[in-house]
Design an enzyme around this catalytic site. Structure first.
Site, PDB file in Angstrom:
ATOM      1  N   CYS A 169       0.813  -1.214   0.000  1.00 15.13           N
ATOM      2  CA  CYS A 169       0.000   0.000   0.000  1.00 15.13           C
ATOM      3  C   CYS A 169       0.851   1.272   0.000  1.00 15.13           C
ATOM      4  O   CYS A 169       1.959   1.280   0.530  1.00 15.13           O
ATOM      5  CB  CYS A 169      -0.885   0.042   1.234  1.00 15.13           C
ATOM      6  SG  CYS A 169      -1.865  -1.438   1.436  1.00 15.13           S
TER       7      CYS A 169
ATOM      8  N   ARG B 262       5.125   0.422  -5.896  1.00 18.39           N
ATOM      9  CA  ARG B 262       5.106  -0.425  -4.705  1.00 18.39           C
ATOM     10  C   ARG B 262       4.183  -1.628  -4.892  1.00 18.39           C
ATOM     11  O   ARG B 262       4.269  -2.591  -4.157  1.00 18.39           O
ATOM     12  CB  ARG B 262       4.634   0.391  -3.492  1.00 18.39           C
ATOM     13  CG  ARG B 262       5.566   1.514  -3.122  1.00 18.39           C
ATOM     14  CD  ARG B 262       4.913   2.444  -2.130  1.00 18.39           C
ATOM     15  NE  ARG B 262       4.673   1.827  -0.842  1.00 18.39           N
ATOM     16  CZ  ARG B 262       5.557   1.790   0.143  1.00 18.39           C
ATOM     17  NH1 ARG B 262       6.732   2.338  -0.004  1.00 18.39           N
ATOM     18  NH2 ARG B 262       5.258   1.226   1.295  1.00 18.39           N
TER      19      ARG B 262
ATOM     20  N   TRP C 226      -3.008  -2.713  -1.714  1.00 15.97           N
ATOM     21  CA  TRP C 226      -2.615  -4.068  -2.127  1.00 15.97           C
ATOM     22  C   TRP C 226      -3.379  -4.986  -1.191  1.00 15.97           C
ATOM     23  O   TRP C 226      -3.094  -5.047   0.005  1.00 15.97           O
ATOM     24  CB  TRP C 226      -1.109  -4.245  -1.978  1.00 15.97           C
ATOM     25  CG  TRP C 226      -0.561  -5.469  -2.631  1.00 15.97           C
ATOM     26  CD1 TRP C 226      -0.216  -5.606  -3.949  1.00 15.97           C
ATOM     27  CD2 TRP C 226      -0.259  -6.715  -2.006  1.00 15.97           C
ATOM     28  NE1 TRP C 226       0.274  -6.868  -4.173  1.00 15.97           N
ATOM     29  CE2 TRP C 226       0.254  -7.570  -3.011  1.00 15.97           C
ATOM     30  CE3 TRP C 226      -0.385  -7.206  -0.707  1.00 15.97           C
ATOM     31  CZ2 TRP C 226       0.657  -8.880  -2.755  1.00 15.97           C
ATOM     32  CZ3 TRP C 226       0.009  -8.501  -0.443  1.00 15.97           C
ATOM     33  CH2 TRP C 226       0.520  -9.331  -1.462  1.00 15.97           C
TER      34      TRP C 226
ATOM     35  N   ASN D 153      -1.789   1.619   6.014  1.00 12.19           N
ATOM     36  CA  ASN D 153      -0.879   0.646   5.424  1.00 12.19           C
ATOM     37  C   ASN D 153      -0.487  -0.306   6.548  1.00 12.19           C
ATOM     38  O   ASN D 153      -0.052   0.143   7.599  1.00 12.19           O
ATOM     39  CB  ASN D 153       0.354   1.400   4.884  1.00 12.19           C
ATOM     40  CG  ASN D 153       1.337   0.477   4.201  1.00 12.19           C
ATOM     41  OD1 ASN D 153       1.089  -0.708   4.076  1.00 12.19           O
ATOM     42  ND2 ASN D 153       2.447   1.034   3.760  1.00 12.19           N
ATOM     43  N   GLY D 154      -0.668  -1.609   6.350  1.00 16.07           N
ATOM     44  CA  GLY D 154      -0.335  -2.570   7.404  1.00 16.07           C
ATOM     45  C   GLY D 154      -1.541  -3.431   7.725  1.00 16.07           C
ATOM     46  O   GLY D 154      -2.468  -3.538   6.915  1.00 16.07           O
TER      47      GLY D 154
ATOM     48  N   GLU E 185      19.790 -15.859  -8.909  1.00 17.05           N
ATOM     49  CA  GLU E 185      19.301 -14.490  -9.096  1.00 17.05           C
ATOM     50  C   GLU E 185      18.836 -14.278 -10.547  1.00 17.05           C
ATOM     51  O   GLU E 185      17.808 -13.644 -10.805  1.00 17.05           O
ATOM     52  CB  GLU E 185      20.397 -13.481  -8.719  1.00 17.05           C
ATOM     53  CG  GLU E 185      20.151 -12.049  -9.164  1.00 17.05           C
ATOM     54  CD  GLU E 185      18.847 -11.424  -8.663  1.00 17.05           C
ATOM     55  OE1 GLU E 185      18.173 -12.015  -7.807  1.00 17.05           O
ATOM     56  OE2 GLU E 185      18.491 -10.341  -9.163  1.00 17.05           O
TER      57      GLU E 185
ATOM     58  N   LYS F 290      15.113 -13.117 -11.902  1.00 15.28           N
ATOM     59  CA  LYS F 290      14.900 -11.924 -12.733  1.00 15.28           C
ATOM     60  C   LYS F 290      14.040 -12.278 -13.950  1.00 15.28           C
ATOM     61  O   LYS F 290      13.111 -11.568 -14.291  1.00 15.28           O
ATOM     62  CB  LYS F 290      16.273 -11.397 -13.161  1.00 15.28           C
ATOM     63  CG  LYS F 290      16.469  -9.968 -13.224  1.00 15.28           C
ATOM     64  CD  LYS F 290      16.541  -9.166 -11.944  1.00 15.28           C
ATOM     65  CE  LYS F 290      15.604  -9.436 -10.845  1.00 15.28           C
ATOM     66  NZ  LYS F 290      15.965  -9.121  -9.530  1.00 15.28           N
TER      67      LYS F 290
ATOM     68  N   GLU G 201      10.301 -13.194 -12.846  1.00 14.22           N
ATOM     69  CA  GLU G 201       9.384 -12.168 -12.345  1.00 14.22           C
ATOM     70  C   GLU G 201       8.898 -11.202 -13.421  1.00 14.22           C
ATOM     71  O   GLU G 201       7.769 -10.747 -13.345  1.00 14.22           O
ATOM     72  CB  GLU G 201       9.919 -11.434 -11.111  1.00 14.22           C
ATOM     73  CG  GLU G 201      11.240 -10.814 -11.246  1.00 14.22           C
ATOM     74  CD  GLU G 201      11.765 -10.245  -9.927  1.00 14.22           C
ATOM     75  OE1 GLU G 201      11.005  -9.997  -9.010  1.00 14.22           O
ATOM     76  OE2 GLU G 201      12.995 -10.027  -9.866  1.00 14.22           O
TER      77      GLU G 201
ATOM     78  N   HIS H 263      21.955 -35.009 -11.024  1.00 12.29           N
ATOM     79  CA  HIS H 263      21.297 -35.733  -9.933  1.00 12.29           C
ATOM     80  C   HIS H 263      19.780 -35.664 -10.062  1.00 12.29           C
ATOM     81  O   HIS H 263      19.073 -35.975  -9.106  1.00 12.29           O
ATOM     82  CB  HIS H 263      21.765 -35.185  -8.581  1.00 12.29           C
ATOM     83  CG  HIS H 263      23.236 -35.346  -8.375  1.00 12.29           C
ATOM     84  ND1 HIS H 263      23.830 -36.579  -8.220  1.00 12.29           N
ATOM     85  CD2 HIS H 263      24.249 -34.447  -8.359  1.00 12.29           C
ATOM     86  CE1 HIS H 263      25.147 -36.429  -8.096  1.00 12.29           C
ATOM     87  NE2 HIS H 263      25.419 -35.133  -8.180  1.00 12.29           N
TER      88      HIS H 263
ATOM     89  N   LYS I 161       6.819  -3.870  -4.806  1.00 12.15           N
ATOM     90  CA  LYS I 161       8.224  -3.491  -4.631  1.00 12.15           C
ATOM     91  C   LYS I 161       8.661  -3.631  -3.186  1.00 12.15           C
ATOM     92  O   LYS I 161       9.761  -4.036  -2.891  1.00 12.15           O
ATOM     93  CB  LYS I 161       8.396  -2.045  -5.107  1.00 12.15           C
ATOM     94  CG  LYS I 161       9.823  -1.527  -5.024  1.00 12.15           C
ATOM     95  CD  LYS I 161      10.704  -2.231  -6.028  1.00 12.15           C
ATOM     96  CE  LYS I 161      12.153  -1.817  -5.948  1.00 12.15           C
ATOM     97  NZ  LYS I 161      13.026  -2.782  -6.643  1.00 12.15           N
TER      98      LYS I 161
HETATM   99  C1  F6R Z   1      13.302  -9.288  -6.956  1.00  9.51           C
HETATM  100  C2  F6R Z   1      12.875  -8.425  -5.885  1.00  9.51           C
HETATM  101  C3  F6R Z   1      12.481  -9.047  -4.598  1.00  9.51           C
HETATM  102  C4  F6R Z   1      13.167  -8.275  -3.465  1.00  9.51           C
HETATM  103  C5  F6R Z   1      12.713  -8.803  -2.105  1.00  9.51           C
HETATM  104  C6  F6R Z   1      13.441  -8.108  -0.972  1.00  9.51           C
HETATM  105  O1  F6R Z   1      13.678  -8.569  -8.084  1.00  9.51           O
HETATM  106  O2  F6R Z   1      12.850  -7.241  -6.043  1.00  9.51           O
HETATM  107  O3  F6R Z   1      12.812 -10.384  -4.549  1.00  9.51           O
HETATM  108  O4  F6R Z   1      14.536  -8.418  -3.618  1.00  9.51           O
HETATM  109  O5  F6R Z   1      11.342  -8.618  -1.968  1.00  9.51           O
HETATM  110  O6  F6R Z   1      13.291  -6.737  -1.067  1.00  9.51           O
HETATM  111  P1  F6R Z   1      14.248  -5.755  -0.277  1.00  9.51           P
HETATM  112  O7  F6R Z   1      15.601  -5.835  -0.890  1.00  9.51           O
HETATM  113  O8  F6R Z   1      13.612  -4.426  -0.420  1.00  9.51           O
HETATM  114  O9  F6R Z   1      14.254  -6.246   1.142  1.00  9.51           O
END
Ligand code: F6R
Length: 586
Positions: A2, A28, A72, A98-99, A464, A468, A471, A487, A581
């Site tokens: 949110c 976000r 959200w 928010n929360g 990683e 990427k 997502e 394996h 985000k």
């Molecule tokens: C992937 C991504 C998420 C964040 C995760 C942690 O691209 O953005 O996996 O890395 O939600 O977020 P932070 O770094 O803000 O704690």
């Protein structure tokens, strides 16, 4: 998650500013939005919608006070009624939240019993009704808000808007909230990036604090209710940093910013690097903690510390660390990695580590974030605002810090800095050759699976890279330790399956090459990423050897691959479905 935005001031276009504030918080993640604006003719204008703000505009109106929210959904589906703001029965209390109000069911039952009518299924709506109820016995807004706070459980950030009194009360516990000030104008937001177009003069509200704000001014109260001076700080970035500029997407802009961000760390963050290295040396044990992309940076860190610094550093994902930390002591050190500094899974577990008296270091991108303030020592990534949901520059910035810290422990910082400069040059070279990666993305976009393989630190890079791609392109991509394939996973390789193979010239080189032969023999289309060409690769992406810093340009290849796959499939890489985000719920 949110987003909150509020404005009180002397301008007549509060509605426009609130809408634009909400748009800048879009990144976000949200599924509905709403505003409550008091017009100059004293009417209250409310609008609530599911879906995206997009090009939404509000009808022309003169107004200088109001609040807005992007939701959200957690409690209650995605409906107009569940969108914020929520309003009390007497329409005198308007709330954005928010929360989570963890005990809302109990409060709601009691409020319904005494005659309140609820119009949503949310936990947040109880806040408005409960304040209305308190105000029946107690006219003082301050007392009513304090009473409310003592009754609700859970993390929150709230603006309570009393339209009759043209007053906001703002409080928070866990979730972020920032105030901005500019000559009799006040802004309130979940994130400073929504405020920066208006002012750089901000204050990050602390947990437990409460702010009352009206046309006569602003007052801050500490957790004991005592009046406190507001120490505004000046943000170091400007409005351009939060706009896309010449780039079609934030993700591409942020990928392009990496050479500058990384080089800056290697040039101007060395004191921070040295201080953290000292703390690791003095600690009884060090634990790296983070979620998602940050967790893969942590995993890479374990390899880098083992190889370069000859140190065993533990690692846990944030949501699991709570169950692993029984052995922490007051001499233990926890380094929490988080771009936003607000990820609840990370915060909740490091809070437990702090309760065990472990020292906490934060490696975060957001000055004033909860993690930043919670830590005994904070390192700032200084990567500038990261707006695309998929983390790119924050990841490579984290790796740069960990890599340099490992070198400092080994007393080879100078060598580390040189390798980082090499990595920067490699990224620049890749960006020039990005059309090759775009071409590859178009070639593999219709495949069912993509596998990414590596050994050692390249295994962490593989994980990683797969995240990427998943997502933003919604394609199934998996990272594996190249040795683990045989394996079991090799059963999934079929004719034409794309396999990206990270094969830097390090101790893993020959063994990783064997994995290339194994998958090739089963029909895979092998994309070799290495400094050395080999016939086993169907296509080759050259990355010159930057020692262990090679992980940095290697992951940039996957960032570009994810970006171009998303475009090839017609998706918006900046706003992938279902993702937020800043993940502020468990
Ligand atoms: C992937 C991504 C998420 C964040 C995760 C942690 O691209 O953005 O996996 O890395 O939600 O977020 P932070 O770094 O803000 O704690």
């Amino acid at each position: 998650m949110c987003g909150i935005f509020g404005y009180i001031g002397n301008k007549k276009n509060a509605g426009e500013m609130i809408l634009s504030g909400l748009k800048s918080l879009e990144y976000r993640g949200y599924d509905s939005w709403g505003v409550a604006i008091k017009k100059d003719d004293s009417q209250i204008y409310i609008e609530k919608h599911t879906g995206k703000i997009g090009d939404a505009s509000l009808p022309a109106m003169d107004s200088s006070i109001g609040i807005g929210h992007t939701r959200w959904a957690t409690h209650g589906g995605v409906t107009d009624a569940n969108a914020h703001p929520h309003i009390s029965c007497d329409k005198k209390v308007i709330v954005v939240h928010n929360g989570i109000v963890e005990n809302y069911e109990e409060l709601k039952k009691q409020l319904i019993k005494i005659g309140h009518t609820f119009t949503s299924e949310t936990d947040s709506e109880v806040l408005a009704h409960q304040i209305e109820e308190f105000l029946k016995e107690e006219k003082d807004l301050h007392v009513a808000i304090s009473k409310l706070r003592s009754q609700i459980a859970g993390m929150n950030a709230v603006i309570v808007f009393f339209p009759d009194k043209e007053t906001f009360y703002i409080f928070k516990n866990g979730s972020p909230i920032v105030l901005g000030e500019k000559q009799n104008e006040y802004f309130v937001a979940s994130d400073a990036s929504a405020i920066i177009p208006y002012t750089k003069h901000v204050y990050f509200v602390e947990d437990g604090e409460m702010v009352s704000l009206n046309r006569n001014g602003i007052s801050l109260f500490d957790s004991e209710g005592k009046n406190k001076d507001i120490d505004y700080i000046t943000l170091s970035y400007n409005a351009e940093a939060v706009s896309r500029g010449k780039y079609p997407h934030f993700m591409l802009k942020e990928i392009y910013e990496q050479p500058t961000v990384i080089q800056n760390i290697a040039s101007s963050q060395l004191e921070t690097v040295k201080e953290t290295a000292k703390r690791i040396i003095n600690a009884y044990g060090t634990y790296l903690v983070g979620c998602g992309t940050a967790s893969y940076a942590c995993l890479a860190g374990t390899y880098l510390f083992s190889k370069i610094a000859k140190r065993h550093i533990n690692f846990s994902i944030g949501s699991e660390f709570s169950y692993l930390l029984n052995f922490l002591k007051d001499t233990s050190l926890v380094i929490a990695l988080s771009q936003s500094g607000e990820t609840i899974d990370t915060l909740a577990s490091v809070q437990k580590a702090k309760a065990k008296k472990a020292q906490l270091i934060a490696l975060t991108n957001v000055l004033g974030s909860t993690l930043y303030r919670m830590a005994d020592y904070s390192m700032l990534l200084n990567a500038g605002p990261e707006k695309a949901v998929a983390s790119t520059k924050a990841y490579t910035a984290k790796i740069t810090f960990l890599y340099l810290i490992a070198h400092e422990i080994n007393r080879t910082l100078h060598e580390g800095v040189q390798n980082i400069s090499r990595a920067v040059r490699e990224i620049e070279g890749l960006l020039e050759r990005k059309s090759h990666i775009q071409h590859l993305a178009n070639r593999i976009k219709n495949k069912n699976n993509i596998f990414i393989l590596g050994r050692g630190v390249s295994y962490a890079a593989a994980l990683e890279s797969a995240l990427k791609i998943k997502e933003v392109s919604y394609m199934h991509a998996e990272g594996f330790a190249a040795g683990e394939l045989k394996h079991g996973v090799i059963a999934l390789i079929e004719e034409g399956t794309p396999v990206i193979l990270f094969n830097p010239e390090d101790e893993t080189y020959e063994d990783t090459l064997s994995a290339a032969h194994e998958v090739k023999a089963r029909g895979a289309y092998v994309i070799g990423v290495s400094s050395r060409k080999n016939d086993v690769y169907d296509t080759f992406i050259e990355v010159k050897n930057c020692q262990d810093a090679t992980i940095i340009p290697n992951v940039v290849i996957a960032q570009l691959m994810g970006y171009y796959l998303a475009l090839a499939k017609g998706y918006d890489p900046d706003k992938p479905r279902n993702l937020a985000k800043s993940v502020t719920v468990k």
